[in-house]
Design a protein around this motif. Structure first.
Motif, short mmCIF file in Angstrom:
data_model
loop_
_atom_site.label_atom_id
_atom_site.label_comp_id
_atom_site.label_asym_id
_atom_site.label_seq_id
_atom_site.Cartn_x
_atom_site.Cartn_y
_atom_site.Cartn_z
N PRO A 1 -19.71 -24.88 -19.81
CA PRO A 1 -19.05 -26.16 -20.63
C PRO A 1 -19.55 -27.02 -21.94
O PRO A 1 -19.09 -26.88 -22.50
CB PRO A 1 -20.31 -26.27 -20.64
N ALA A 2 -20.11 -25.58 -22.79
CA ALA A 2 -20.21 -25.40 -23.97
C ALA A 2 -19.06 -25.11 -24.86
O ALA A 2 -18.40 -25.07 -25.72
CB ALA A 2 -20.74 -23.82 -24.70
N TRP A 3 -17.93 -24.73 -24.26
CA TRP A 3 -16.54 -24.54 -24.26
C TRP A 3 -15.36 -24.85 -24.85
O TRP A 3 -16.16 -26.91 -24.26
CB TRP A 3 -15.69 -23.34 -23.64
N SER A 4 -15.37 -25.49 -26.31
CA SER A 4 -14.66 -26.75 -26.72
C SER A 4 -12.81 -27.20 -25.38
O SER A 4 -12.81 -25.69 -24.25
CB SER A 4 -13.62 -26.63 -27.50
N ASP A 5 -13.08 -28.36 -25.40
CA ASP A 5 -11.58 -28.28 -24.07
C ASP A 5 -10.15 -27.84 -24.93
O ASP A 5 -9.41 -26.89 -24.17
CB ASP A 5 -10.82 -29.71 -24.46
N ARG A 6 -10.02 -27.01 -26.15
CA ARG A 6 -9.08 -26.81 -26.22
C ARG A 6 -8.93 -24.75 -26.31
O ARG A 6 -8.19 -24.48 -25.70
CB ARG A 6 -8.87 -26.71 -28.37
N ALA A 7 -10.50 -24.53 -26.28
CA ALA A 7 -10.65 -23.25 -26.21
C ALA A 7 -10.37 -23.17 -24.82
O ALA A 7 -9.69 -22.45 -24.13
CB ALA A 7 -12.49 -22.63 -26.43
N ILE A 8 -10.88 -24.30 -23.59
CA ILE A 8 -10.30 -23.79 -22.11
C ILE A 8 -8.91 -24.03 -21.57
O ILE A 8 -8.28 -23.21 -21.36
CB ILE A 8 -11.38 -24.80 -20.92
N ALA A 9 -8.45 -24.79 -22.57
CA ALA A 9 -6.70 -24.64 -22.09
C ALA A 9 -6.39 -23.82 -23.20
O ALA A 9 -5.11 -23.38 -21.96
CB ALA A 9 -6.39 -26.63 -23.27
N ALA A 10 -6.62 -22.95 -23.74
CA ALA A 10 -5.89 -21.98 -24.15
C ALA A 10 -6.16 -20.68 -23.28
O ALA A 10 -5.27 -19.79 -22.67
CB ALA A 10 -6.04 -21.53 -25.57
#
Length: 335
Positions: free
Chosen positions: A123-132
């Protein structure tokens, strides 16, 4: 933010070990379907394939179940392995990353399901990090986070694609930066950014706002949208690029001219984008999307480095010599 397989202590020089097939467990794979036997036969026909990746703690295959099946089809009892040391959640993220980047393409439904798991486990990952990691758009991940049925912690900051921690609420971060600047007026932009948990570029924006006597809070979305609907033709993306192309400091530098060529994506604006998209082969759409995301990641990394570069170091570059001119440029008369 890429999770990487690690080499095996005591293995071969390149970190690869020969492991019996019977010792390997089933994969916790982002793939929803069964093994693709056509792909297995294709791999078996090649007879050689890269090492698979295995989670050391559980001996479960992270990436390479089709290769395991192909090795068995060839009558082999062992396969080359690279081990990964990490948690089961990290192993799943690595499985998603590897399957997004090579081999059989994951379907959109599989990538979406994988992103939902990563939102819950990281949950601490940003949306951009998860998207990548999952091969999706940032907007899609944000929507998944909003409608997630899992109790996702509401954090004040998230870890971005570059590994940095940034505030979820931009206004809170800007206010912290403003408070820090008032108490430390001589602090550098890096010190402000570190203290407030924001990017260096944001710290610069807050300092400039305070210098002008303005509020450090970001402009309301309605104002931003209004500005976006009425762009200044002289300061839009194409206008700024045109100004840089006329700047002698850029024109007389080979590396700067190369950078300007890389920035020139005007063909993708307006109807040009529709023309290009209409000619993309259907079978290459997913691969092209992956390549575009990788380009975006590269430019984001470059932008972060550019914003962190002290202004005076860029101004110390040599002034262009008027005698050095690009081909086709009129000669400058001598004094």
């Amino acid at each position: 933010m890429i999770v990487r397989a690690q080499s095996v202590p005591g293995g071969t020089a390149d970190g690869v070990s020969l492991v019996p097939l019977a010792t390997l467990g089933p994969a916790d794979s982002p793939r929803a379907g069964e093994i693709d036997e056509v792909h297995v036969r294709r791999l078996a026909a090649a007879r050689t394939f890269p090492p698979i990746v295995v989670h050391r703690g559980t001996t479960r295959v992270i990436d390479g179940m089709h290769r395991v099946r192909a090795a068995a089809l060839l009558g082999r009892d062992a396969i080359e392995v690279r081990y990964f040391d990490g948690t089961s959640a990290e192993a799943f993220v690595l499985a998603v990353q590897l399957n997004v980047r090579h081999g059989l393409q994951l379907s959109r439904a599989e990538r979406t399901a994988a992103a939902e798991r990563i939102v819950a486990s990281h949950p601490a990952w940003s949306d951009r990090a998860i998207a990548a990691a999952a091969g999706l758009s940032v907007k899609t991940v944000a929507q998944l986070r909003q409608r997630s049925t899992t109790a996702v912690p509401q954090l004040h900051a998230r870890v971005g694609l570059d590994g940095r921690v940034r505030p979820v609420n931009a206004a809170d971060g800007r206010r912290r930066a403003a408070d820090f600047i008032r108490g430390h007026p001589d602090a550098s932009l890096r010190q402000i950014a570190a203290a407030a948990g924001i990017a260096v570029g944001t710290a610069r924006s807050v300092r400039l706002a305070l210098d002008r006597g303005e509020s450090p809070d970001p402009a309301p979305r309605s104002a931003q949208a209004s500005t976006a609907r009425r762009p200044d033709p002289g300061t839009g993306a194409g206008g700024v690029l045109a100004q840089l192309c006329r700047d002698p400091a850029f024109r007389f530098s080979a590396s700067s001219r190369l950078l300007l060529r890389l920035l020139d994506n005007r063909i993708l604006a307006g109807r040009g984008a529709d023309h290009v998209l209409n000619h993309v082969p259907a079978h290459g759409k997913d691969a092209l999307a992956t390549a575009v995301r990788q380009c975006i990641d590269t430019w984001n990394t470059f932008l972060s480095k550019l914003e962190e570069t002290p202004t005076n170091s860029r101004q110390n570059a040599r002034s262009p010599d008027p005698r050095c001119r690009p081909a086709g440029h009129p000669r400058v008369p001598g004094n």
